[in-house]
Scaffold this motif. Structure first.
Motif, short mmCIF file in Angstrom:
data_model
loop_
_atom_site.label_atom_id
_atom_site.label_comp_id
_atom_site.label_asym_id
_atom_site.label_seq_id
_atom_site.Cartn_x
_atom_site.Cartn_y
_atom_site.Cartn_z
N ARG A 46 0.86 -1.19 0.00
CA ARG A 46 0.00 0.00 0.00
C ARG A 46 0.90 1.24 0.00
O ARG A 46 1.93 1.25 0.66
N PRO A 47 0.48 2.29 -0.70
CA PRO A 47 1.28 3.52 -0.63
C PRO A 47 1.07 4.23 0.70
O PRO A 47 0.06 4.04 1.38
N SER A 48 2.05 5.05 1.06
CA SER A 48 1.93 5.91 2.23
C SER A 48 2.16 7.35 1.78
O SER A 48 2.66 7.60 0.67
N VAL A 49 1.81 8.29 2.63
CA VAL A 49 1.94 9.71 2.29
C VAL A 49 3.37 10.04 1.86
O VAL A 49 3.58 10.83 0.93
N SER A 69 1.00 17.80 -7.40
CA SER A 69 1.73 16.99 -6.42
C SER A 69 0.89 16.81 -5.16
O SER A 69 0.92 15.74 -4.53
N TYR A 70 0.12 17.81 -4.83
CA TYR A 70 -0.78 17.75 -3.67
C TYR A 70 -1.76 16.58 -3.81
O TYR A 70 -2.04 15.87 -2.85
N TRP A 89 -3.97 11.31 -2.38
CA TRP A 89 -4.31 9.97 -2.85
C TRP A 89 -3.66 8.92 -1.95
O TRP A 89 -4.30 7.95 -1.55
N CYS A 90 -2.39 9.14 -1.61
CA CYS A 90 -1.67 8.18 -0.77
C CYS A 90 -2.22 8.15 0.65
O CYS A 90 -2.10 7.14 1.34
N ARG A 91 -2.85 9.22 1.08
CA ARG A 91 -3.47 9.24 2.41
C ARG A 91 -4.86 8.63 2.38
O ARG A 91 -5.20 7.76 3.17
N SER A 120 -5.20 1.32 -3.61
CA SER A 120 -4.08 1.60 -4.49
C SER A 120 -2.93 0.67 -4.12
O SER A 120 -2.97 0.01 -3.08
N ALA A 121 -1.93 0.62 -4.98
CA ALA A 121 -0.77 -0.24 -4.72
C ALA A 121 0.48 0.43 -5.25
O ALA A 121 0.44 1.22 -6.20
N VAL A 122 1.60 0.10 -4.62
CA VAL A 122 2.90 0.60 -5.04
C VAL A 122 3.87 -0.58 -5.06
O VAL A 122 3.76 -1.49 -4.23
N ALA A 123 4.76 -0.58 -6.04
CA ALA A 123 5.83 -1.58 -6.10
C ALA A 123 7.08 -0.93 -5.53
O ALA A 123 7.43 0.20 -5.92
N ARG A 124 7.73 -1.63 -4.60
CA ARG A 124 8.92 -1.10 -3.92
C ARG A 124 10.13 -1.99 -4.17
O ARG A 124 10.00 -3.21 -4.19
#
Length: 172
Positions: A12-15, A36-37, A42-44, A50-54
């Motif tokens: 999951r994304p974070s702020v 950018s805001y 969105w991340c909050r 949503s998903a993020v690859a790290r």
């Protein structure tokens, strides 16, 4: 997950990821760039959908943002998908989309995925039609927002792709 994706974690994304997601979107060359805001918000507010690859050091290299439609809570609307240029060509966008929908299906019944794609965006068309094929679902298409609806100048129409019905395992 392929061997090329094995060193990446889908999370999951974070702020704190918002600025990097904004940069990846900006450098994609194909997405409508939001402020950018908006990526911070969105991340909050939509991290759960949503998903993020790290990488193994926690750096985001790709993302998919989405939300469950309030008027249709069994439908995930995918807002944006982007992968850092250094990580393209590894199937990461597909892995992100599959990972996100699997996670959501474990939490709630999801029977459809929607997204909009502008004509000529063949990478997105391939991503979503291959997703439908992997999940044995149909794809319907119709113009959702015609060019005349955009107040800020010429804009290609946004074509709604609806993928479903999905038969994702719901475990909750």
């Amino acid at each position: 997950m392929t061997a090329a994706q094995a060193d990446l974690l889908i999370d999951r994304p974070s702020v704190t990821d918002g600025a990097v997601l904004w940069r990846i979107a900006k450098e994609s060359g194909s997405l409508d760039l939001n402020s950018s805001y908006s990526y911070l918000l969105w991340c909050r507010d939509f991290a759960g959908t949503s998903a993020v690859a790290r990488t193994d050091d926690g750096e985001p290299v790709g993302f998919v943002t989405g939300y469950v439609r309030p008027a249709d809570p069994r439908t995930l609307l995918v807002w944006q998908v982007a992968v850092d240029a250094a990580y393209r060509g590894r199937g990461l966008a597909a892995a992100l989309l599959d990972g996100l929908t699997a996670r959501l299906a474990a939490e709630r019944p999801i029977t459809a995925v929607e997204t909009t794609i502008t004509p000529g965006n063949t990478a997105s068309e391939r991503l979503f039609t291959s997703y439908a094929a992997r999940h044995g679902a149909r794809v319907s298409r119709r113009v959702l927002f015609g060019t005349g609806l955009f107040p800020d100048g010429p804009h290609d129409p946004e074509v709604l792709y609806r993928i479903g019905p999905l038969s994702l395992p719901h475990t909750r």
